[in-house]
Write an enzyme that holds these catalytic residues in place. Sequence first.
Site, PDB file in Angstrom:
ATOM      1  N   HIS A 130      -2.151   2.368  -5.337  1.00 45.97           N
ATOM      2  CA  HIS A 130      -1.185   1.362  -5.777  1.00 45.97           C
ATOM      3  C   HIS A 130      -1.047   1.442  -7.292  1.00 45.97           C
ATOM      4  CE1 HIS A 130      -0.446  -0.548  -1.946  1.00 45.97           C
ATOM      5  NE2 HIS A 130      -1.750  -0.584  -1.708  1.00 45.97           N
ATOM      6  N   ASP A 160       4.816   1.238 -10.857  1.00 47.20           N
ATOM      7  CA  ASP A 160       5.772   1.100  -9.758  1.00 47.20           C
ATOM      8  C   ASP A 160       7.217   1.142 -10.245  1.00 47.20           C
ATOM      9  OD1 ASP A 160       3.849   0.964  -7.846  1.00 47.20           O
ATOM     10  OD2 ASP A 160       4.231  -1.098  -7.233  1.00 47.20           O
TER      11      ASP A 160
END
Length: 380
Positions: A130, A160
């Site tokens: 992540h 991200d």
Amino acid sequence: MTTTGPLRGVRVLELAGLAPAPFACTLLSDLGAEVLRIDRTDTPAPVSAAQDPLARGRRSAAIDLKQPGGAEAVLRLVERADVLVEGFRPGVCERLGIGPDTCLARNPRLVYARLTGYGQSGPLAKRAGHDINYLALSGALEPLGPADGPPLPPLNYVADFGGGGMLLAVGILAALWERQSSGRGQVVDAAMTEGAALITSILHGLRDQGLWQVRRGGNLFDGSAPFYTTYACADGRFVAVGAIEPQFWAQTLAGLGLAAGDLPAQHDRAAWPAVKARLASVFATRTRDEWASVFDGTDACVTPVLSPFEAHLHPHNFARGTFTEVNGQLQPSPAPRLSRTPAAIASPSPRPGEHTDTALAEWGLTTDEITNLRKDGTLR
């Protein structure tokens, strides 16, 4: 779908995924591209009418890619697409029969855009991760946070969205531009770890100039400097001070009622903790909005720290239309601004499979093809 943006006429096929790749498709849609999202047939409908900014501006067709006809249905759409966007782990699309080699054989002009955490190759390529993991591996996480505590992740903004979705969109635009001269598509391999590393470019430059030390704390932009940090106010809210240049620092001190001659030199790093403590004691005497009024109209580079859900109320953001409403839901407006072909939100967020039949027909599938796909359970 009728659009007016600079990407009008560009068709994007989006294989539904999580935040970073949808963010890239939102950017493309806001800039005028026609985006068709391929949702899973078992994707549940939203529990409310809330609008997701990461799903706005596109239509949705629900196709079961695991059914025998699913891959062929996507390949039929690829024939009409300029761009395909996927954010799966490496090898997933190949196993489904819609990998880049297969798609480019069907449409040699296709830009096949892939977004992963670690890239399509390398020892970690197929590992889960992540934002925080990509930041950690790229070197972007370690400098963040106080000197006397652990590194702190900046939500999932950097890897991200900045190093992932936004970098993917840049790669797509570059490939589309190159295609104009070559007539050929290509694969865009965007990795969030590499995007986050790219964002750290400034730190590498500062270090080579002797302006950045390796240990956290004591650096110009990491919150250690009294002129580049945040301070708590009397109401528990905060102001941000970014007075790097000496003239701006002088205006900051003037607004606080402090005399520059009574404080150590601005770049005396040994004195930074004491200067920060002095400023903190002054900022604590008034509320955030009172300080905002004090510094309004100055170049002190002192601004209120606004939450994401009150930022639209600030006079500047209101005047610029930085935020907008879509079906009553607050969202950031499209950016950047183009004078002749402005970006715009083409439509609200779709329900999964909301446009299956109409969109597939407009993308070239025949009525018989759609009927047969629905009969065998490929479509919802």
